[in-house]
Design an enzyme around this catalytic site. Structure first.
Site, short mmCIF file in Angstrom:
data_model
loop_
_atom_site.label_atom_id
_atom_site.label_comp_id
_atom_site.label_asym_id
_atom_site.label_seq_id
_atom_site.Cartn_x
_atom_site.Cartn_y
_atom_site.Cartn_z
N ASP A 126 34.63 37.64 33.42
CA ASP A 126 35.69 36.87 33.78
C ASP A 126 37.27 37.65 33.84
O ASP A 126 38.00 37.47 34.29
CB ASP A 126 36.00 35.55 33.06
N ASP A 181 28.53 36.68 29.36
CA ASP A 181 29.98 36.53 28.33
C ASP A 181 29.48 35.19 27.59
O ASP A 181 28.75 34.38 27.96
CB ASP A 181 31.02 36.15 29.06
#
Length: 1160
Positions: A775, A454
């Protein structure tokens, strides 16, 4: 066992409750039956019995706004009456059970049998013993005293077996304990937000009590059952309880029931907790199933929902792949595939074991033949009945020698070394901010070839600050002066930011003098609130004037909308909606924009294109995220149809566009450089704008200008990988992924597709091993699909943590590099151990074998062999498996899946050292007595005392092993074997300790160890020969491996084993898998049913509450599917359904799909 504790727990709670029932306005039973209702039934029941949710709060003595007072006596009382929020775990295995398991080892059983026979025979004195007719082939009868000591060998073997068993059991026990410690640590870290005494606090999940007011938000996994009090746009995925994958919208007047173990997919709100622990819906199911199988080990609720996470997976996949459940199975299958190392080790152990068996069988046969031929043919002795026991004793001795050869050949230290190495690494990785949830992930990480990361929070600091703004027709390169912005625009801007963001997001004063202000909550929103403060305005008064309860409607942010909107009612009864979101998405919906005077002017598509070119792209190229803030007014009548989102989120007026900077973490570029040097490709997958993503990727060093790489947007990526029918094709993915470095504006499905595409690719000769960081709740599928999933410990949602293998406790990319280092270290440690172990095995087997064939007696006795085995296995595995990792591990490419465990260099070392050791041992065996002027130990009679000659051989052998252990520290042919030896105190301790024990054994071991004490000069010679190992090691290192083409490698996974079956025959595999799962489900359900008959009390509550059936009626569709699959399964299914249709058991719908209830 689990069920016992559960039912005790249960009855205890029921007793307590009857005694204290009066203190609160409702009993635990009432609340529990209430929670079994769903939807409108529940609303009706609440109205009839209690009035409304506020009334329930009053009965539970709690305030919907202030929460519980939080005093200790009150919390204690609630725990006693309503139970605690945890489900009692299964008892761990006791030490004795582990000992019993360790005793199941085949070689140990053979040894035990041999020892017992040997013991039995030593106490049996046959009548013909002194008969010279049975004179043994070797001649020389023994004295009385020595005959007495015949039992020692058997006893000593038994003793060493006990040692091995205790060591193994102790290791298993400590591993179990560590695992539980880790588990409880994960539990303690799992916190939930509740309101107590008006303060919002985070408490451990187990501390939640009935009556608590809990705040729920997107990404949470609900820890207890409760009633919805207030909130906006709350949608829940209840698939873990009902199997329905549709999201259920919650509201006070339609469906206020929030159930434990379900996932919040959208929105936020508050609930009052009504049932915890074994009384919550998940708890009840677990009690009925005797807290099913392995899940109990992870007693936290989170782990209970593993199938919940798997069911969750199905959602994002629906859009792309026709919502097939195959993917769910795939992901589960995929994790069950053996880790690379396990596969190679199993193969190697089998190969070695077979070789050992053959050798030991040959040894026994040769000894027996030699003895019989010598005794009965050459010396023409008749077989007399009174001689039988004497001969049997000889045969037993031969059998023991054979077993000894086998024991030495089988490297039973392997599993031990792997366990120690992994457990040690996991413990140390905690210090490097890696919390490992699955042991083998640690080693898989060493083989990683690709990391899909990410951007926000992992590569960047996740501390957002607004640095540029476009407001009132002017583009400010830094924060504008408040005076330069029109007052009307300013007011709208402050209101739009303050109201249209989660009220849990705040900016707090810094903790220390001179530190930065603390950002709490959503970081992007923090950035915007920070912008308000930079403009010398304050958002608090605006929020105070418009509290959260007064917000009319909220469209929360999700990955489809990519924007968030809040509707408020103005004093004149009209409505105003504030929106914010990704600029290119929100600007498309704007038809007006505020000018310098604060008046709206027309904003045409032409103006928009110009704005994108002049404002948004330059901001994005500086690596900024662009956010557009807008608003729209609606008349009071007719009231708009708020559910028609497309019409509502349109015709907006743009207030401003801001550029938010999220600086790259300072340590990331270096970490990425290390990864690239180590042969790992880092790819960035982000939801951000492509220009922003590219700018950040250049700053991080993921892409270097002038290289040949691809940066794609999600749409373009999908266009390139799908054929005309819109199906994903592997060959199309293979054209893209090798060059792809940045995937921007990507949806969770894109991330999953990319990971799956890279893993399934046959484009390179090695299968790619992919690590993924995530996440959000939406990252679940990709995390599960990846070989190693990293979840963020701070920013990560529960769902992401649940799907992951490793949790990064500091959310930092450089911790991933540490994980790679540890993974490679595990692999190397095990190779070092193997190199050492196999050298000893080769030598010991050949010595025992040839010695036995030439002199009828192994120069190394059974007990000595077991001691050697103990040093080799247990101690060496401890010493070599605990080497700390060094940076040099990152200088080589990943080994990959088909590289053999034992490389050519290692094979060269093993054989080279074996040659040295064998030469010396045979020299000592055949001419040793002449060199040292001592009696020869060869051809000694059966119970003769230990000879100095054989003691010297044994001692030299052990010395050579000790020094070779130092050689084994390096496996890539390095010269300096002492490099960094003092950084590993365990190694030094073990080498010195072994040396000390060896002195004791030789000098004082006497008869049991078949040793006779040695003089100092003899000791010196033994140590000198041992030291020769180090010199010889240098000689071996000089020989170039490339010359030795004839050396074979061992322990390699071939390509065929490499491809998991699922890819070879997908259709067949799916049925098998479904069948397997169903069978497992059936077994558990049969168990569950038996339990149900014994616990009719529990069932009655189900029966009386038609609720559960109501809940499950909606599932008929799912049930019927699952029964179709079931019909493929075994006939036992029929009886199961019949059993279930009987009135006392569960409603049939619940039984319809065993897997979904959290059994699997």
């Amino acid at each position: 066992m689990g069920d016992m504790t559960n039912s005790d727990f249960y009855s205890k709670n029921q007793r307590n409750e009857s005694s204290h029932g009066g203190e609160f306005g409702c009993t635990m039973e009432e609340l529990r039956s209430l929670m079994e209702l769903r939807g409108t039934e529940a609303v009706v029941k609440i109205k009839e019995t209690y009035g409304d949710t506020d009334a329930i709060c009053r009965r539970l003595k709690t305030s919907p706004v202030e929460g519980l007072p939080g005093t200790a006596p009150d919390l204690e009382k609630r725990k006693q009456i309503f139970g605690q929020n945890f489900i009692p775990p299964k008892k761990p295995k006791t030490f004795l059970q582990l000992v019993w398991e360790a005793l199941q080892d085949v070689t140990l059983i053979i040894l035990e049998i041999a020892a017992i026979i040997s013991l039995g025979l030593s106490f049996y004195h046959p009548p013909g013993e002194n008969n010279e007719v049975c004179a043994t082939a070797q001649g020389g009868a023994e004295d009385e005293g020595e005959a007495e000591a015949g039992w020692i060998e058997g006893a000593a073997i038994l003793l060493s077996v006990i040692c091995v068993v205790l060591v193994t059991a102790f290791n298993d026990w400590s591993k179990e304990k560590q695992f539980r410690g880790l588990q409880s640590r994960i539990e303690q870290e799992q916190k939930f937000t509740v309101v107590r005494a008006g303060q919002v606090v985070q408490i451990p999940v187990a501390e939640i009590v009935v009556g608590d007011i809990a705040q729920v938000k997107y990404g949470d996994l609900l820890p207890a059952d409760g009633l919805f009090i207030q909130g906006n746009d709350l949608k829940i995925d209840e698939s873990s309880l009902t199997g329905e994958s549709d999201q259920v919208r919650k509201s006070v007047d339609k469906d206020p029931m929030l159930l434990s173990g379900t996932h919040v997919m959208e929105g936020s709100g508050r609930m009052v907790v009504t049932a915890v622990g074994v009384n919550s819906q998940t708890g009840i199911i677990f009690t009925l199933l005797g807290a099913g199988g392995e899940e109990e080990e992870k007693k936290d609720k989170k782990a209970k929902q593993q199938d919940g996470a798997a069911a969750m997976e199905m959602q994002p996949l629906k859009s792309a792949e026709g919502g097939d459940a195959d993917d769910k199975k795939k992901a589960n299958m995929h994790k069950k595939e053996k880790s690379v190392l396990q596969g190679k080790l199993t193969k190697l152990a089998v190969q070695i074991g077979k070789a050992g068996l053959v050798m030991s069988a040959i040894t026994v046969i040769i000894l027996v033949l030699y003895f019989t031929v010598d005794t009965f043919v050459v010396n023409k002795k008749p077989w007399l009945p009174e001689c039988t026991p004497v001969y049997v004793q000889y045969f037993v001795k031969f059998f023991i020698i054979g077993v000894t050869v086998l024991v030495v050949a089988v490297p039973e230290g392997l599993p031990l070394a792997v366990t120690i190495s992994l457990a040690y690494s996991v413990k140390k990785m905690m210090k490097d901010n890696n919390l490992v949830r699955h042991l083998d992930a640690c080693e898989t990480m060493g083989n990683a070839t690709a990391i899909c990361s990410d951007k926000t929070g992992t590569l960047t600091t996740n501390r957002m600050t607004v640095v540029q703004a476009y407001v009132g027709d002017a583009h400010y390169k830094e924060i504008p002066e408040p005076s330069s912005i029109n007052a009307k625009t300013m007011e709208l801007l402050v209101h739009a930011i303050a109201i249209n963001s989660a009220y849990t997001t705040k900016i707090l004063p810094p903790e220390k003098e001179g530190a930065l202000p603390r950002q709490v909550g959503n970081k992007t929103e923090c950035g915007l609130l920070g912008f308000v403060l930079d403009l010398k305005q304050d958002y608090e008064p605006v929020r105070a004037q418009m509290p959260e309860e007064k917000l009319y409607k909220v469209y929360t942010f999700n990955s489809v909308r990519k924007s968030m909107s809040t509707v408020i009612k103005l004093p004149d009864e009209s409505f105003r909606m504030y929106s914010k979101g990704a600029s290119e998405i929100v600007l498309k919906k704007c038809c007006k924009i505020l000018n310098g005077a604060g008046e709206p002017r027309v904003f045409r598509p032409r103006d928009r294109d110009e704005m994108v070119k002049k404002v948004i792209e330059p901001m994005a190229c500086d690596g900024l995220r662009t956010i557009c803030v807008a608003y729209r007014d609606f008349p009071s009548s007719p009231e708009p149809d708020w559910d028609n989102e497309n019409d509502i989120l349109n015709e907006l007026t743009c207030i401003c566009v801001v550029g938010i900077e999220d600086p790259v973490r300072p340590e990331v570029p270096e970490a990425i450089r290390k990864c690239q040097r180590a042969g790992i490709t880092v790819r960035m997958v982000t939801g951000d704008n492509i220009n922003t993503a590219r700018a950040i990727a250049i700053k991080c060093g993921i892409i270097h200008p002038g290289e040949d790489f691809l940066c794609l947007e999600g749409k373009e990526f999908n266009r390139r990988i799908r054929n005309e029918k819109g199906e994903i094709e592997q060959e199309r993915i293979d054209k893209i992924w090798p060059k792809l470095r940045v995937l921007a504006r990507s949806s969770p499905t894109d991330k999953h597709t990319l990971v799956k595409g890279i893993i399934d690719s046959t484009h390179t000769e090695q299968r790619q091993v992919v690590a993924v960081t995530g996440d959000g709740t939406n990252d679940g599928p990709a995390l599960k699909k990846a070989d190693v999933g990293f979840a963020m410990g701070i920013a990560g949602t529960d769902v992401a943590k649940e799907a992951s293998d490793i949790i990064l406790t500091d959310d930092n990319f450089s911790s991933i590099v540490k994980a790679v280092m540890w993974g490679r270290n595990v692999y190397d440690s095990i190779s070092k151990f193997l190199q050492f172990q196999l050298t000893v095995n080769v030598v010991a087997v050949i010595v025992a074998f040839t010695g036995a064939c030439i002199t009828q007696d192994s120069p190394l006795k059974a007990v000595q062999m077991l001691w050697v085995n103990l040093i080799m296995d247990t101690f060496a595995s401890l010493a070599l498996a605990t080497e700390p990792p060094t940076e040099t591990l990152l200088l080589r490419k990943p080994y990959g899946r088909n590289k053999p465990l034992i490389s050519r260099t290692m094979m060269k070392n093993i054989l080279g050292h074996a040659v040295y050791q064998l030469t010396l041992i045979f020299t000592l065996l055949f001419v040793g007595e002449k060199m040292f002027q001592i009696d020869s130990g060869r051809n000694a009679p059966l119970h003769s005392p230990p000879s100095e000659h054989y003691t010297i051989i044994f001692n030299t052998f052990v010395m050579m092993q000790l020094f070779n252990e130092i050689n084994a520290r390096k496996i890539h042919g390095e010269r300096n074997v002492f490099d960094g030896i003092f950084r590993n105190p365990i190694f030094c301790t073990i080498v010195l300790g072994t040396f000390a024990i060896q002195i004791v054994i030789v000098q004082f071991g006497g008869k049991p160890f078949s040793c006779s004490p040695l003089q100092l000069d003899q000791w010196m010679w033994c140590i000198f020969i041992g030291l020769g190992e180090l010199v010889w090691g240098q000689v071996i290192a000089t020989i170039p491996t490339s010359r030795l083409k004839f050396l074979k490698e061992a322990g390699r996974l071939t390509q065929k084993e490499e491809i998991p079956e699922e890819e070879l025959n997908e259709d067949v595999e799916e049925i098998d898998h479904a069948e397997r799962e169903l069978r497992r489900g059936q077994i558990l359900w049969f168990r569950g049913l038996n339990r149900i008959q014994t616990q009719i009390e529990v069932v009655n509550t189900f029966k009386s509450g038609a609720s559960f059936q109501g809940a499950l009626r909606r599932q008929s569709s799912v049930t019927s599917q699952s029964q179709d699959v079931a019909s493929l399964s075994s006939p036992s299914r029929v009886s199961l359904s019949n059993a279930l249709s009987s009135p006392t058991s569960l409603p049939p719908a619940a039984a319809g799909h065993p897997r979904r209830e959290g059994v699997s």
